[in-house]
Design a protein around this motif. Structure first.
Motif, PDB file in Angstrom:
ATOM      1  N   UNK A  34       0.799  -1.261  -0.014  1.00  0.00           N
ATOM      2  CA  UNK A  34       0.028   0.080   0.174  1.00  0.00           C
ATOM      3  C   UNK A  34       0.944   1.330  -0.060  1.00  0.00           C
ATOM      4  N   UNK A  35       0.278   2.338  -0.117  1.00  0.00           N
ATOM      5  CA  UNK A  35       0.834   3.499  -0.182  1.00  0.00           C
ATOM      6  C   UNK A  35       1.705   3.974   1.275  1.00  0.00           C
ATOM      7  N   UNK A  36       2.423   4.941   1.005  1.00  0.00           N
ATOM      8  CA  UNK A  36       3.205   5.346   2.275  1.00  0.00           C
ATOM      9  C   UNK A  36       2.234   6.205   3.274  1.00  0.00           C
ATOM     10  N   UNK A  37       1.248   6.622   2.877  1.00  0.00           N
ATOM     11  CA  UNK A  37       0.421   7.348   3.585  1.00  0.00           C
ATOM     12  C   UNK A  37      -1.229   7.145   2.746  1.00  0.00           C
ATOM     13  N   UNK A  38      -2.182   7.472   3.589  1.00  0.00           N
ATOM     14  CA  UNK A  38      -3.625   7.340   3.193  1.00  0.00           C
ATOM     15  C   UNK A  38      -3.947   8.355   1.771  1.00  0.00           C
ATOM     16  N   UNK A  39      -2.938   9.342   1.911  1.00  0.00           N
ATOM     17  CA  UNK A  39      -3.065  10.310   0.630  1.00  0.00           C
ATOM     18  C   UNK A  39      -2.071   9.612  -0.604  1.00  0.00           C
ATOM     19  N   UNK A  40      -1.507   8.734  -0.384  1.00  0.00           N
ATOM     20  CA  UNK A  40      -0.576   8.220  -1.480  1.00  0.00           C
ATOM     21  C   UNK A  40      -1.203   7.091  -1.983  1.00  0.00           C
ATOM     22  N   UNK A  41      -1.728   7.106  -3.379  1.00  0.00           N
ATOM     23  CA  UNK A  41      -2.438   5.776  -4.081  1.00  0.00           C
ATOM     24  C   UNK A  41      -1.399   4.818  -4.687  1.00  0.00           C
ATOM     25  N   UNK A  42      -0.118   5.161  -4.688  1.00  0.00           N
ATOM     26  CA  UNK A  42       1.104   4.241  -5.164  1.00  0.00           C
ATOM     27  C   UNK A  42       0.874   3.956  -6.685  1.00  0.00           C
ATOM     28  N   UNK A  43      -0.154   4.317  -7.231  1.00  0.00           N
ATOM     29  CA  UNK A  43      -0.228   3.939  -8.653  1.00  0.00           C
ATOM     30  C   UNK A  43       0.751   4.929  -9.718  1.00  0.00           C
ATOM     31  N   UNK A  44       1.361   6.000  -9.094  1.00  0.00           N
ATOM     32  CA  UNK A  44       2.037   6.880  -9.828  1.00  0.00           C
ATOM     33  C   UNK A  44       3.631   6.412  -9.942  1.00  0.00           C
ATOM     34  N   UNK A  45       3.997   5.221  -8.930  1.00  0.00           N
ATOM     35  CA  UNK A  45       5.286   4.811  -9.041  1.00  0.00           C
ATOM     36  C   UNK A  45       5.093   3.299  -9.283  1.00  0.00           C
ATOM     37  N   UNK A  46       4.359   2.736  -9.250  1.00  0.00           N
ATOM     38  CA  UNK A  46       4.071   1.223  -9.433  1.00  0.00           C
ATOM     39  C   UNK A  46       3.474   0.863 -10.492  1.00  0.00           C
ATOM     40  N   UNK A  47       3.760  -0.356 -11.074  1.00  0.00           N
ATOM     41  CA  UNK A  47       2.553  -0.814 -12.071  1.00  0.00           C
ATOM     42  C   UNK A  47       1.910  -2.126 -11.338  1.00  0.00           C
ATOM     43  N   UNK A  48       0.909  -2.301 -12.138  1.00  0.00           N
ATOM     44  CA  UNK A  48       0.149  -3.741 -11.767  1.00  0.00           C
ATOM     45  C   UNK A  48       0.902  -5.104 -11.834  1.00  0.00           C
TER      46      UNK A  48
END
Length: 464
Positions: A34-48
């Motif tokens: 999951x993202x580093x925080x609740x505001x971090x959707x993580x999809x900007x720097x990770x691929x499926x």
């Protein structure tokens, strides 16, 4: 990610350490889904595809496969375990959502603890000695040096409580840079007195962990300047664990830090940084001015279950004073009236106290002024009641310390005086500290940089 591989690595590492072949560094490769925080959707720097690759080797899924392959559990048993975990988490979520908000009055609850080692647990007291304790050279009047008073305090507490351990840079065989702990290694052995690498962060970080799991470590920072290298361990770990655990964790730790001002050590080995740490709630700050208080306060610091930053002036190490032999405790948070007077109050701590006492003698001799000297002894907790009572009596006050005046705790004491007893003041409160600069190395420049007796006398006379 493999649970069994981690188990095997840790077991082998522990075995090596217990055999005297450590330390061992374990590098564990893991993944954060999951993202580093609740505001971090993580999809900007990770691929499926990346996440899918890591989920294919997920530690929990891999362990399930290993349990099945080994015949330790079947699918039904594993499913039952997962169901119990989901239900437990659901119950915890319900409890959390239904819990009442904490009362505002409890905002600072657990900031400090009332815990202490006044009663040593069975089997932890009266440590055997490998050699006689070092003996302080006493004068005819029973006076010993500030340095020896500190060593006596540490030695007595180590005899009294086996949980007290002592370590730092060159403190064992060499006895420390200032020979303060010479002889303790021979008395207690390397299990309780030992050297460390040159890493203040490691010294303080390991001490936090040791304190949490049941020891009562005393560690030495050769110079207070180097506390900045360990600032995270001191400010965010030692100071905060009791509060952030809701009182479940105590950190009975003493960090001894010496101040080198006045010895020509220059800008990186001369800073008096006690004020910095008063701004970090959760840790006590103590700064004794004489041998008797040095012994009594260090013993009290070791016995409290609060973390304590114990500040020592290298300039005071050779100072002599009468110190009681054996048990001698000075309560932390209680100021001392070092000299009585009716005309002006001089408030100080650490090496500024002898200067204030000398200034009081001069004021009496030169202008017939009776100066009362208050030695606060500890900055956190600070005994403002004694200070304010004195100012109500005299109507005038000067607050002095060796630290740089800008941002100094001197200013906090002055603010409290002006706020709490303004109507009793007959003059503005005087402030004394080092000049707002970097400590010079040349003797003539350092004398001009640091405050002294003349500064206190001049400040007091300006109020009369």
């Amino acid at each position: 990610m493999d649970v069994l591989a981690v188990r095997d690595a840790v077991r082998r590492a522990v075995a090596r350490c217990r055999a005297g072949e450590g330390p061992v560094l374990i590098e564990a490769s893991t993944y954060r889904y999951y993202g580093h925080s609740l505001s971090d959707p993580r999809d900007e720097y990770r691929t499926r595809e990346e996440e899918a690759a890591w989920r294919a080797v997920d530690a929990i899924e891999r362990l399930k496969g290993q349990l099945l392959a080994g015949g330790i559990a079947d699918e039904a048993a594993l499913a039952a375990v997962e169901q119990r975990v989901r239900e437990r988490n659901a119950r915890a979520a319900v409890r959390a959502s239904q819990a009442t908000d904490p009362a505002p009055a409890d905002a600072l609850r657990f900031l400090y603890t009332d815990g202490s080692s006044d009663d040593v647990p069975p089997g932890r007291g009266e440590a055997p000695l490998l050699a006689p304790l070092p003996v302080a050279k006493r004068g005819a009047d029973g006076a010993i040096t500030y340095r020896d008073a500190l060593r006596d305090a540490l030695a007595e507490e180590m005899v009294r409580d086996r949980r007290v351990v002592f370590y730092g840079e060159d403190v064992a065989d060499y006895g420390g840079a200032f020979k303060l702990t010479k002889g303790l290694l021979e008395s207690f052995g390397r299990d309780r007195v030992f050297n460390t690498p040159i890493s203040e962060a490691a010294i303080c970080g390991t001490a936090v962990g040791a304190a949490i799991v049941g020891l009562r470590p005393v560690v030495e920072l050769m110079y207070m300047d180097f506390a900045l290298m360990a600032s995270d361990q001191i400010a965010n770990q030692a100071a905060k664990w009791h509060y952030m655990s809701g009182g479940q964790v105590e950190v009975p730790l003493v960090i001894r830090a010496s101040v080198g001002a006045g010895k020509g050590y220059g800008g990186q080995h001369s800073q008096s940084l006690e004020s910095l740490f008063t701004h970090l709630p959760g840790i006590w700050v103590v700064y004794p001015s004489n041998p008797a208080d040095a012994k009594g306060l260090l013993k009290a610091a070791i016995r409290t279950s609060n973390p304590v930053l114990f500040v020592e002036s290298q300039g005071l190490y050779p100072a002599k004073g009468v110190v009681p032999e054996g048990e001698h405790l000075v309560p932390i948070g209680v100021a001392s009236v070092a000299r009585e007077g009716d005309d002006v109050t001089l408030v100080a701590w650490g090496p500024a106290v002898p200067d204030a006492l000398a200034a009081a003698e001069r004021l009496a001799a030169e202008v017939g002024v009776g100066a009362e000297v208050i030695d606060v002894r500890s900055l956190v907790p600070v005994d403002m009641d004694t200070v304010l009572a004195s100012v109500r009596k005299t109507g005038r006050c000067v607050v002095a310390a060796q630290a740089v005046l800008g941002g100094s705790f001197v200013n906090e004491v002055v603010a409290r005086i002006q706020h709490d007893v303004f109507d009793w003041l007959d003059a503005p409160v005087g402030r004394i500290g080092a000049r707002n600069g970097i400590s010079p190395q040349a003797e003539s420049l350092e004398r001009a940089f640091l405050p002294g007796v003349d500064d206190i006398v001049a400040a007091a006379r300006a109020l009369l």
